[in-house]
Design a protein around this motif. Structure first.
Motif, PDB file in Angstrom:
ATOM      1  N   LEU A 129       0.801  -1.230   0.000  1.00  0.00           N
ATOM      2  CA  LEU A 129       0.000   0.000   0.000  1.00  0.00           C
ATOM      3  C   LEU A 129       0.831   1.275   0.000  1.00  0.00           C
ATOM      4  O   LEU A 129       0.554   2.202  -0.758  1.00  0.00           O
ATOM      5  CB  LEU A 129      -0.892  -0.003   1.247  1.00  0.00           C
ATOM      6  CG  LEU A 129      -2.317  -0.501   1.052  1.00  0.00           C
ATOM      7  CD1 LEU A 129      -3.009  -0.683   2.390  1.00  0.00           C
ATOM      8  CD2 LEU A 129      -3.101   0.469   0.160  1.00  0.00           C
ATOM      9  N   TYR A 186     -12.498   9.501  -0.956  1.00  0.00           N
ATOM     10  CA  TYR A 186     -12.572   8.809   0.334  1.00  0.00           C
ATOM     11  C   TYR A 186     -13.906   9.009   1.060  1.00  0.00           C
ATOM     12  O   TYR A 186     -14.427   8.103   1.679  1.00  0.00           O
ATOM     13  CB  TYR A 186     -11.417   9.288   1.230  1.00  0.00           C
ATOM     14  CG  TYR A 186     -11.330   8.528   2.519  1.00  0.00           C
ATOM     15  CD1 TYR A 186     -10.819   7.236   2.546  1.00  0.00           C
ATOM     16  CD2 TYR A 186     -11.783   9.094   3.713  1.00  0.00           C
ATOM     17  CE1 TYR A 186     -10.754   6.517   3.724  1.00  0.00           C
ATOM     18  CE2 TYR A 186     -11.723   8.378   4.896  1.00  0.00           C
ATOM     19  CZ  TYR A 186     -11.205   7.091   4.897  1.00  0.00           C
ATOM     20  OH  TYR A 186     -11.146   6.379   6.055  1.00  0.00           O
ATOM     21  N   SER A 231     -11.532  -2.175   1.701  1.00  0.00           N
ATOM     22  CA  SER A 231     -10.589  -1.632   2.688  1.00  0.00           C
ATOM     23  C   SER A 231      -9.268  -1.223   2.040  1.00  0.00           C
ATOM     24  O   SER A 231      -8.671  -0.224   2.438  1.00  0.00           O
ATOM     25  CB  SER A 231     -10.366  -2.626   3.828  1.00  0.00           C
ATOM     26  OG  SER A 231      -9.789  -3.798   3.301  1.00  0.00           O
ATOM     27  N   ARG A 271      -9.810   2.023   0.197  1.00  0.00           N
ATOM     28  CA  ARG A 271      -9.955   3.118   1.172  1.00  0.00           C
ATOM     29  C   ARG A 271      -8.601   3.505   1.766  1.00  0.00           C
ATOM     30  O   ARG A 271      -8.291   4.687   1.923  1.00  0.00           O
ATOM     31  CB  ARG A 271     -10.954   2.752   2.270  1.00  0.00           C
ATOM     32  CG  ARG A 271     -12.373   2.544   1.730  1.00  0.00           C
ATOM     33  CD  ARG A 271     -13.424   2.501   2.803  1.00  0.00           C
ATOM     34  NE  ARG A 271     -13.564   3.769   3.498  1.00  0.00           N
ATOM     35  CZ  ARG A 271     -14.032   4.880   2.939  1.00  0.00           C
ATOM     36  NH1 ARG A 271     -14.389   4.886   1.666  1.00  0.00           N
ATOM     37  NH2 ARG A 271     -14.145   5.979   3.640  1.00  0.00           N
ATOM     38  N   SER A 272      -7.797   2.507   2.099  1.00  0.00           N
ATOM     39  CA  SER A 272      -6.471   2.813   2.655  1.00  0.00           C
ATOM     40  C   SER A 272      -5.644   3.570   1.632  1.00  0.00           C
ATOM     41  O   SER A 272      -4.924   4.512   1.970  1.00  0.00           O
ATOM     42  CB  SER A 272      -5.726   1.536   3.043  1.00  0.00           C
ATOM     43  OG  SER A 272      -6.466   0.835   3.999  1.00  0.00           O
ATOM     44  N   ARG A 296      -6.760   7.127   1.449  1.00  0.00           N
ATOM     45  CA  ARG A 296      -6.378   7.849   2.670  1.00  0.00           C
ATOM     46  C   ARG A 296      -4.880   8.167   2.653  1.00  0.00           C
ATOM     47  O   ARG A 296      -4.439   9.247   2.998  1.00  0.00           O
ATOM     48  CB  ARG A 296      -6.740   7.000   3.891  1.00  0.00           C
ATOM     49  CG  ARG A 296      -6.657   7.726   5.203  1.00  0.00           C
ATOM     50  CD  ARG A 296      -7.335   6.973   6.348  1.00  0.00           C
ATOM     51  NE  ARG A 296      -7.208   5.514   6.258  1.00  0.00           N
ATOM     52  CZ  ARG A 296      -6.135   4.825   6.591  1.00  0.00           C
ATOM     53  NH1 ARG A 296      -5.071   5.431   7.055  1.00  0.00           N
ATOM     54  NH2 ARG A 296      -6.111   3.503   6.463  1.00  0.00           N
ATOM     55  N   MET A 297      -4.089   7.191   2.193  1.00  0.00           N
ATOM     56  CA  MET A 297      -2.635   7.365   2.242  1.00  0.00           C
ATOM     57  C   MET A 297      -2.112   8.305   1.153  1.00  0.00           C
ATOM     58  O   MET A 297      -1.184   9.066   1.384  1.00  0.00           O
ATOM     59  CB  MET A 297      -1.947   6.006   2.135  1.00  0.00           C
ATOM     60  CG  MET A 297      -2.110   5.199   3.410  1.00  0.00           C
ATOM     61  SD  MET A 297      -1.705   3.462   3.206  1.00  0.00           S
ATOM     62  CE  MET A 297       0.061   3.533   3.132  1.00  0.00           C
TER      63      MET A 297
END
Ligand code: TXA
Ligand code: MG
Length: 325
Positions: A6, A59, A126, A129-130, A133-134
């Motif tokens: 990720l 997001y 997930s 989404r990560s 976000r990152m």
């Protein structure tokens, strides 16, 4: 194709690169939606016609509202179904601002094909989404397939699609829904432009918003292009009894479990592949994987479903060869 983590994927996106990542619907091939240059790479990898816009993944609801003018109806639908397998089309917020006067954080013109409208989606997966976000960026991402081919609903299909590239990929296994998101346009009267797991009925029940199902006739920029083409002929049947006279020695057969007994009595050639689906939801989730699995067969037989729920009817009609049993 190179498997990445990720944090690597987030850095690649920030540096203007392209990443393949899983969502709850299908895998996407994504790039920074604020960069024309980054988004152009997606068109190159996919061989996508340059006038077919991309879906921008964000997001949160707050972020989505930064990019689009939302009607009350659009807000209700977003509130009820996101994060999840839904895409909305609305007016771009800065459609009337000249590109040179826009904020650096504004969505670029290339993913929207210079149009005044924008397709937005908040994925629930997930990993997606990560990643959002990152990297702290909106990600423009169409399905991770070469234009006109099957969308990948698991990691192996995505890898197969881009096997001879060095594209970085995030492994999320099998996608929960397996077909692309439901697209609802709020440009005029709310209308479903592409069916999916979420149906017009679901939307009405949860929000009271009445959406018509217009499918892709007119309206959708992508409607002029052939989608979802499996590599062999797909023959759609209404009744399992009808397939026997058309079967090849090596056919792929998708059938409902309720037809198991009938199939067993039918003397199917040994080299045929038979795969059973339990119900429409299961069929919709596994359709692309099954078509992919049967790609080396002579042809594929699949049961027709006349129901816009789960997006099956639209996918079957688009993928099938002219043959209909
Ligand atoms: O489930 C999904 O939606 C997946 C995952 C990766 O999120 N994405 C996906 O993207 O299916 P794509 O590009 O394969 O399909 C997007 C469709 C295209 O048919 C495109 O024409 C349409 O959305 N679209 C994008 N922007 C639009 C706009 N402004 N107006 C009308 N249609 C639009
Ligand atoms: Mg696609």
């Amino acid at each position: 194709m190179i498997r990445v983590h990720l944090d690597q994927a987030a850095s690649i996106l920030q540096a203007g690169g392209v990443v393949i990542f899983p969502t709850e619907t299908v895998y996407g091939i994504g790039a920074n939606a604020c960069s024309n240059e980054a988004c152009r790479k997606i068109y190159q990898y996919k061989g996508r016609p340059p006038d077919n816009p991309l879906i921008v993944h964000v997001y949160s609801n707050e972020e989505l509202a930064k990019y689009a003018k939302l009607s009350l109806e659009a807000s209700k639908v977003i509130e009820a179904f996101t994060p999840g397998p839904l895409t909305i089309i609305a007016q771009r917020i800065d459609a009337d601002v000249l590109p040179e006067n826009r904020e650096p954080s504004a969505i670029a013109d290339v993913p929207c094909c210079g149009k005044k409208t924008i397709a937005l989606r908040i994925p629930s997966h997930s990993i997606a989404r990560s990643l959002l976000r990152m990297c702290k960026l909106p990600i423009a991402a169409p399905s991770a397939n070469v234009s006109g081919k099957l969308s990948p609903s698991d990691f192996d299909m995505a890898r197969y699609n881009f096997a001879n590239t060095q594209l970085p990929m995030l492994d999320g296994g099998v996608c929960e829904f397996g077909i692309e998101s439901t697209i609802v346009s709020f440009i005029d009267e709310p209308r479903i432009l592409r069916t999916g797991y979420i149906s017009a009925e679901d939307i009405y029940k949860r929000t009271g918003v009445d959406v018509s199902v217009g499918l892709s006739r007119g309206g959708t920029p992508g409607s002029g292009y052939k989608h979802y083409t499996p590599e062999v002929d797909l023959i759609v049947y209404a009744r399992i009894d009808d397939i026997i006279s058309s079967l090849g020695k090596r056919s792929g057969i998708i059938a409902f479990e309720q037809d198991k007994q009938k199939l067993e009595n039918m003397h199917i050639p040994q080299e045929c592949i038979i795969r059973f689906v339990a119900n429409n939801a299961d069929y919709s989730r596994r359709l692309y994987q099954l078509l992919h699995e049967c790609r080396h067969m002579e042809n594929i037989f699949a049961p027709y479903v006349k129901d816009s729920q789960f997006g099956l009817q639209e996918r079957l009609e688009k993928a099938m060869t002219d043959a209909f049993l």
